[in-house]
Design a protein around this motif. Structure first.
Motif, short mmCIF file in Angstrom:
data_model
loop_
_atom_site.label_atom_id
_atom_site.label_comp_id
_atom_site.label_asym_id
_atom_site.label_seq_id
_atom_site.Cartn_x
_atom_site.Cartn_y
_atom_site.Cartn_z
N TYR A 290 14.13 42.38 -26.82
CA TYR A 290 14.79 41.01 -27.08
C TYR A 290 16.20 41.27 -27.38
O TYR A 290 17.08 40.50 -27.39
N THR B 191 18.71 33.10 -19.54
CA THR B 191 17.84 34.35 -19.34
C THR B 191 16.38 34.12 -19.60
O THR B 191 16.15 33.47 -20.72
N SER C 114 22.98 40.78 -23.28
CA SER C 114 23.22 40.92 -22.02
C SER C 114 23.68 39.13 -21.77
O SER C 114 24.52 38.77 -21.20
N SER C 115 22.95 38.12 -22.53
CA SER C 115 23.21 36.67 -22.26
C SER C 115 24.57 36.51 -22.98
O SER C 115 25.23 35.58 -22.44
N VAL D 39 18.31 41.36 -24.25
CA VAL D 39 18.24 40.41 -23.63
C VAL D 39 19.52 39.26 -24.31
O VAL D 39 20.47 38.89 -23.85
N ALA E 51 27.31 37.90 -20.82
CA ALA E 51 27.46 36.94 -19.63
C ALA E 51 28.11 35.68 -19.89
O ALA E 51 28.94 35.19 -19.08
N ILE F 144 12.79 30.98 -22.47
CA ILE F 144 14.01 30.92 -21.95
C ILE F 144 15.11 31.00 -22.83
O ILE F 144 15.02 30.21 -23.82
N ALA G 272 24.89 31.10 -20.23
CA ALA G 272 23.91 32.13 -19.62
C ALA G 272 22.51 31.93 -19.66
O ALA G 272 22.38 31.41 -20.99
N TYR H 139 22.93 30.27 -29.44
CA TYR H 139 21.71 30.82 -28.59
C TYR H 139 20.64 29.66 -28.87
O TYR H 139 20.60 28.93 -29.83
#
Length: 106
Positions: free
Chosen positions: A50, A27, A56-57, A53, A60, A93, A25, A84
């Motif tokens: 953050y 983002t 949700s990343s 973010v 996903a 990003i 994912a 990450y």
């Protein structure tokens, strides 16, 4: 679908290994989020924008990995690792990657 960071599932036997699966994912962060995160950094505290973010990343990436495992006929993913990485010219990003082994549990 069961997803676990362990290589086994207590009380369940792995009857078939389907193979490696991954989900990604990507983002993007925006200027407003960066501004509020900067204020939080200055005064201290958690950056809810953050954190949202990252959450949700991660969700996903896991959902993408589960879909790949299901397409292979698996009913679980074991040995899951989530990474990450910040990419882009200004580091704006976030890329989340989830990978593991798709298996069939009895």
């Amino acid at each position: 679908m069961l997803v676990t960071t362990t290589n086994t599932v207590e009380g369940r036997r792995i009857v078939e290994y389907k193979g490696l699966v991954a989900g990604e994912a990507v983002t993007g962060a925006n200027v407003v989020r960066d501004l509020f995160a900067g204020v939080r950094d200055f005064f201290g505290g958690r950056s809810g924008a953050y954190e949202k973010v990252f959450r949700s990343s991660r969700e996903a990436a896991i959902a993408d990995m589960q879909a790949s495992a299901a397409a292979m006929g698996a009913n679980a993913v074991v040995g899951v690792d989530i990474d990450y990485e910040v990419v882009g010219a200004r580091g704006s990003i976030l890329m989340a990657t989830a990978c593991g082994t798709a298996v069939v549990l009895e």
